[in-house]
Design a protein around this motif. Sequence first.
Motif, mmCIF file in Angstrom:
data_model
loop_
_atom_site.group_PDB
_atom_site.id
_atom_site.type_symbol
_atom_site.label_atom_id
_atom_site.label_comp_id
_atom_site.label_asym_id
_atom_site.label_seq_id
_atom_site.Cartn_x
_atom_site.Cartn_y
_atom_site.Cartn_z
ATOM 1 N N ALA A 1 -18.925 42.120 -117.149
ATOM 2 C CA ALA A 1 -18.659 40.785 -117.690
ATOM 3 C C ALA A 1 -17.748 40.887 -118.907
ATOM 4 C CB ALA A 1 -19.961 40.101 -118.067
ATOM 5 N N TYR A 2 -16.891 39.875 -119.081
ATOM 6 C CA TYR A 2 -15.877 39.932 -120.131
ATOM 7 C C TYR A 2 -15.762 38.615 -120.884
ATOM 8 C CZ TYR A 2 -14.425 44.345 -118.125
ATOM 9 O OH TYR A 2 -14.414 45.646 -117.686
ATOM 10 N N GLU A 3 -15.356 38.748 -122.148
ATOM 11 C CA GLU A 3 -14.938 37.619 -122.962
ATOM 12 C C GLU A 3 -13.411 37.587 -122.940
ATOM 13 O OE1 GLU A 3 -15.467 36.013 -127.592
ATOM 14 O OE2 GLU A 3 -15.965 38.083 -127.057
ATOM 15 N N LEU A 4 -12.840 36.401 -122.766
ATOM 16 C CA LEU A 4 -11.393 36.262 -122.684
ATOM 17 C C LEU A 4 -10.875 35.396 -123.828
ATOM 18 C CD1 LEU A 4 -10.901 35.440 -118.875
ATOM 19 C CD2 LEU A 4 -11.236 37.670 -119.950
ATOM 20 N N LEU A 5 -9.881 35.908 -124.536
ATOM 21 C CA LEU A 5 -9.158 35.125 -125.532
ATOM 22 C C LEU A 5 -7.763 34.881 -124.964
ATOM 23 C CD1 LEU A 5 -10.295 37.035 -128.740
ATOM 24 C CD2 LEU A 5 -11.169 34.862 -127.874
ATOM 25 N N ILE A 6 -7.466 33.625 -124.672
ATOM 26 C CA ILE A 6 -6.231 33.261 -123.988
ATOM 27 C C ILE A 6 -5.308 32.552 -124.966
ATOM 28 C CG2 ILE A 6 -5.260 31.937 -122.060
ATOM 29 C CD1 ILE A 6 -8.092 32.077 -120.781
ATOM 30 N N ASP A 7 -4.087 33.046 -125.084
ATOM 31 C CA ASP A 7 -3.150 32.436 -126.036
ATOM 32 C C ASP A 7 -1.731 32.535 -125.477
ATOM 33 O OD1 ASP A 7 -1.956 31.318 -128.213
ATOM 34 O OD2 ASP A 7 -2.408 32.937 -129.616
ATOM 35 N N GLY A 8 -1.163 31.379 -125.134
ATOM 36 C CA GLY A 8 0.201 31.363 -124.626
ATOM 37 C C GLY A 8 0.330 31.771 -123.172
ATOM 38 N N LEU A 9 -0.748 31.646 -122.399
ATOM 39 C CA LEU A 9 -0.711 31.977 -120.979
ATOM 40 C C LEU A 9 0.124 30.929 -120.240
ATOM 41 C CD1 LEU A 9 -1.747 33.568 -118.478
ATOM 42 C CD2 LEU A 9 -3.716 32.017 -118.470
ATOM 43 N N GLU A 10 1.143 31.368 -119.532
ATOM 44 C CA GLU A 10 2.014 30.458 -118.795
ATOM 45 C C GLU A 10 1.708 30.508 -117.302
ATOM 46 O OE1 GLU A 10 6.071 31.311 -119.718
ATOM 47 O OE2 GLU A 10 5.881 30.715 -121.827
ATOM 48 N N VAL A 11 1.481 29.322 -116.716
ATOM 49 C CA VAL A 11 1.162 29.214 -115.295
ATOM 50 C C VAL A 11 2.115 28.202 -114.666
ATOM 51 C CG1 VAL A 11 -0.618 28.662 -113.597
ATOM 52 C CG2 VAL A 11 -1.261 29.715 -115.770
ATOM 53 N N PRO A 12 2.798 28.559 -113.572
ATOM 54 C CA PRO A 12 3.714 27.621 -112.924
ATOM 55 C C PRO A 12 2.995 26.356 -112.449
ATOM 56 C CG PRO A 12 3.983 29.842 -112.047
ATOM 57 C CD PRO A 12 2.750 29.856 -112.882
#
Length: 390
Positions: A212-223
């Motif tokens: 299991a993981y903790e995710l820090l998302i910053d500036g993720l680009e998705v089409p």
Amino acid sequence: MGEELKTNPDWYLILNSVNELMKKFDEKYWLNKDIAREFPYEFLDDFMKLGLGSIIIPKNYGGVDNGSKLACNILYLINVKGGNSYVVHGHYYNTLLLSRHAGEKIREKYFKEIGNGSKVLSLALTEPESGSDSTRIKTFAEKRGDKYVIKGHKIFISRIKYSDMMVLVARTKPYEKVEKKTDGITLFLVDLRETKDRIDMREIKTMSNTSAYELLIDGLEVPEENVIGEVDKGFYYLLDLLNAERFMIASEMVGNAEWFINKATSYAKERVVFGKPIGSYQGVQFPLAKVYAELEAVKSYLNEGLKYLESGKDTKMIGNYANISKYLATEVAWNAGNVAMDVYGGYGYAVDTSVERKLRETRLYKVAPVSQNLVLAYIAHHILNLPRSY
């Protein structure tokens, strides 16, 4: 569950291949992985090479298109043979979501890769502050031209380090600006091969081998083309995924319960105390008989519910069966695990029997992905029509 090996010829080869796979990846394999806290790469690799990841993908995209009931039976078989299907169940409920709601661009671009086993899927929903209140998520996707830029914080995201694709749940309208709290949520299919550098992953150590993981998302680009279904309407698609997830967990817990009963019954026949097998004593017989009776009832209820899931009709009944199946199967598995621990006595506490491992793996589902108390609240609110508590 499992009776389809004899009664459904179309499933025979698939389910038999799972049985053969579990001979290779037996209890000792899973025990060693648990002790070392290692991800079961070898199992996952062989599982996907057999085409077992394509069960729900439509045939014209390289899949088997045999539905969620077969997937549930596969998960059951992995667990009843002593394995831990946690490593693959997310792939199934995510592919069900995509098969029902993904647009043609996603289908054309990704389905064949998913169908031939070159991709594995994870779900990123839970957040530290919102917990089970999914409408309160704060991860936000801002539209910029033909893409979305996403910033947020997710927690307890399973297998993400070993996944190729992720279904990401984010708000595209703030909670404070929607008329209904379920509006303004959008689902995205994220290709992690291209975007992992925008996600900081931190492993969360847990009582079982969950990755299991903790995710820090910053500036993720998705089409823009990777939006699943309609923008702002993702919550309603998410319900399909969550109902399938609960059926699948119920199937896994039925497998665990049956494993515990089989393990304890076998030991009770062999273990001799005071000159006779302990299985001859009613103090051992009655708890095993009681939990076996409960398990048979749960199997019947679950199988009835899977008929609704397969049809995709009557959303209310699907939700009812999904929640109650998950609740009952988890309770039975937990009770069976404790009975097995009692039957084994001190040996059950020892690592080598795998009883304590399976008990730890089962305990997760008392609290996640939906807690038992939240299921009871669902029954109270949606079935018994009692006043809402939240």
